[in-house]
Write a protein that holds these residues in place. Structure first.
Motif, mmCIF file in Angstrom:
data_model
loop_
_atom_site.group_PDB
_atom_site.id
_atom_site.type_symbol
_atom_site.label_atom_id
_atom_site.label_comp_id
_atom_site.label_asym_id
_atom_site.label_seq_id
_atom_site.Cartn_x
_atom_site.Cartn_y
_atom_site.Cartn_z
ATOM 1 N N THR A 228 -4.260 9.642 -0.892
ATOM 2 C CA THR A 228 -4.585 8.665 -1.921
ATOM 3 C C THR A 228 -3.802 7.408 -1.593
ATOM 4 O O THR A 228 -2.600 7.473 -1.340
ATOM 5 C CB THR A 228 -4.181 9.173 -3.316
ATOM 6 O OG1 THR A 228 -4.803 10.443 -3.549
ATOM 7 C CG2 THR A 228 -4.577 8.204 -4.403
ATOM 8 N N TYR B 236 0.860 -1.181 0.000
ATOM 9 C CA TYR B 236 0.000 0.000 0.000
ATOM 10 C C TYR B 236 0.897 1.231 0.000
ATOM 11 O O TYR B 236 1.721 1.396 0.898
ATOM 12 C CB TYR B 236 -0.879 0.033 1.248
ATOM 13 C CG TYR B 236 -1.807 -1.146 1.376
ATOM 14 C CD1 TYR B 236 -3.124 -1.064 0.932
ATOM 15 C CD2 TYR B 236 -1.375 -2.337 1.940
ATOM 16 C CE1 TYR B 236 -3.984 -2.137 1.057
ATOM 17 C CE2 TYR B 236 -2.230 -3.419 2.068
ATOM 18 C CZ TYR B 236 -3.526 -3.320 1.623
ATOM 19 O OH TYR B 236 -4.372 -4.399 1.749
ATOM 20 N N THR C 215 -2.598 0.490 -4.318
ATOM 21 C CA THR C 215 -2.179 -0.869 -3.998
ATOM 22 C C THR C 215 -1.397 -1.455 -5.166
ATOM 23 O O THR C 215 -1.733 -1.222 -6.323
ATOM 24 C CB THR C 215 -3.372 -1.792 -3.687
ATOM 25 O OG1 THR C 215 -4.204 -1.885 -4.846
ATOM 26 C CG2 THR C 215 -4.177 -1.262 -2.515
ATOM 27 N N ASP D 9 -7.128 11.970 -4.120
ATOM 28 C CA ASP D 9 -7.965 12.381 -3.004
ATOM 29 C C ASP D 9 -7.363 13.645 -2.398
ATOM 30 O O ASP D 9 -6.145 13.801 -2.358
ATOM 31 C CB ASP D 9 -8.013 11.258 -1.962
ATOM 32 C CG ASP D 9 -8.931 11.585 -0.813
ATOM 33 O OD1 ASP D 9 -8.437 12.196 0.163
ATOM 34 O OD2 ASP D 9 -10.114 11.227 -0.882
ATOM 35 N N VAL E 13 -6.221 1.919 -7.344
ATOM 36 C CA VAL E 13 -6.582 2.886 -6.314
ATOM 37 C C VAL E 13 -7.399 2.106 -5.286
ATOM 38 O O VAL E 13 -8.375 1.435 -5.641
ATOM 39 C CB VAL E 13 -7.431 4.034 -6.905
ATOM 40 C CG1 VAL E 13 -7.834 5.016 -5.822
ATOM 41 C CG2 VAL E 13 -6.679 4.731 -8.020
ATOM 42 N N LEU E 14 -7.011 2.172 -4.017
ATOM 43 C CA LEU E 14 -7.706 1.399 -2.995
ATOM 44 C C LEU E 14 -9.170 1.818 -2.854
ATOM 45 O O LEU E 14 -10.051 0.973 -2.697
ATOM 46 C CB LEU E 14 -6.995 1.545 -1.641
ATOM 47 C CG LEU E 14 -7.611 0.765 -0.479
ATOM 48 C CD1 LEU E 14 -7.568 -0.734 -0.744
ATOM 49 C CD2 LEU E 14 -6.905 1.115 0.814
ATOM 50 N N ALA E 15 -9.452 3.100 -2.928
ATOM 51 C CA ALA E 15 -10.808 3.611 -2.674
ATOM 52 C C ALA E 15 -11.865 3.011 -3.593
ATOM 53 O O ALA E 15 -12.972 2.708 -3.150
ATOM 54 C CB ALA E 15 -10.817 5.137 -2.785
ATOM 55 N N ASP E 16 -11.537 2.836 -4.877
ATOM 56 C CA ASP E 16 -12.564 2.362 -5.805
ATOM 57 C C ASP E 16 -12.129 1.199 -6.696
ATOM 58 O O ASP E 16 -12.884 0.761 -7.549
ATOM 59 C CB ASP E 16 -13.081 3.522 -6.670
ATOM 60 C CG ASP E 16 -12.005 4.143 -7.539
ATOM 61 O OD1 ASP E 16 -10.891 3.592 -7.645
ATOM 62 O OD2 ASP E 16 -12.281 5.207 -8.126
ATOM 63 N N HIS F 8 0.881 5.137 0.503
ATOM 64 C CA HIS F 8 0.040 6.177 1.088
ATOM 65 C C HIS F 8 0.558 7.536 0.606
ATOM 66 O O HIS F 8 1.596 8.005 1.068
ATOM 67 C CB HIS F 8 0.085 6.102 2.619
ATOM 68 C CG HIS F 8 -0.288 4.742 3.128
ATOM 69 N ND1 HIS F 8 -1.580 4.405 3.446
ATOM 70 C CD2 HIS F 8 0.455 3.626 3.350
ATOM 71 C CE1 HIS F 8 -1.613 3.153 3.856
ATOM 72 N NE2 HIS F 8 -0.402 2.656 3.804
#
Length: 99
Positions: free
Chosen positions: A86, A18, A89, A82, A44-47, A20
């Protein structure tokens, strides 16, 4: 992953790293010292959005080393950034290599 391989905070769980991104990246993010032939995906981890990436390593390593360490360059579109952090991964194929 060693601290010099990515200029930012990173964590690892199993075969996933990951990244960051606490500061807004420019057009790309680079990670050095990774087994480039084992990279399965960058998201992208979020989506879960897939990100484009390229790999490179020394020519001698690519010719004579079946599992070379090299540099991963991830393209960062503005739409995935973000405002606060952001998280990207990087998934690797399972292997015995220590990275």
């Amino acid at each position: 992953m060693e601290p010099w391989q990515f200029y930012g905070t990173s964590t690892r769980k199993g075969d996933r790293i990951y990244l960051h991104l606490l500061m807004k990246p420019y057009e790309t993010v680079s990670v050095r010292g990774v087994p480039i032939k084992q990279v399965k995906s960058v998201q992208v981890l979020a989506d879960g959005r897939e990100l484009d990436y390229t790999t490179r390593c020394a020519i001698a390593d690519s010719l004579f080393n079946p599992d070379p360490l090299g540099e991963l360059t991830i393209t960062m579109p503005k739409s995935v950034i973000d405002a606060y952090a952001t998280v990207i991964t990087i998934d690797f194929a399972p292997a015995n290599a220590d990275f």
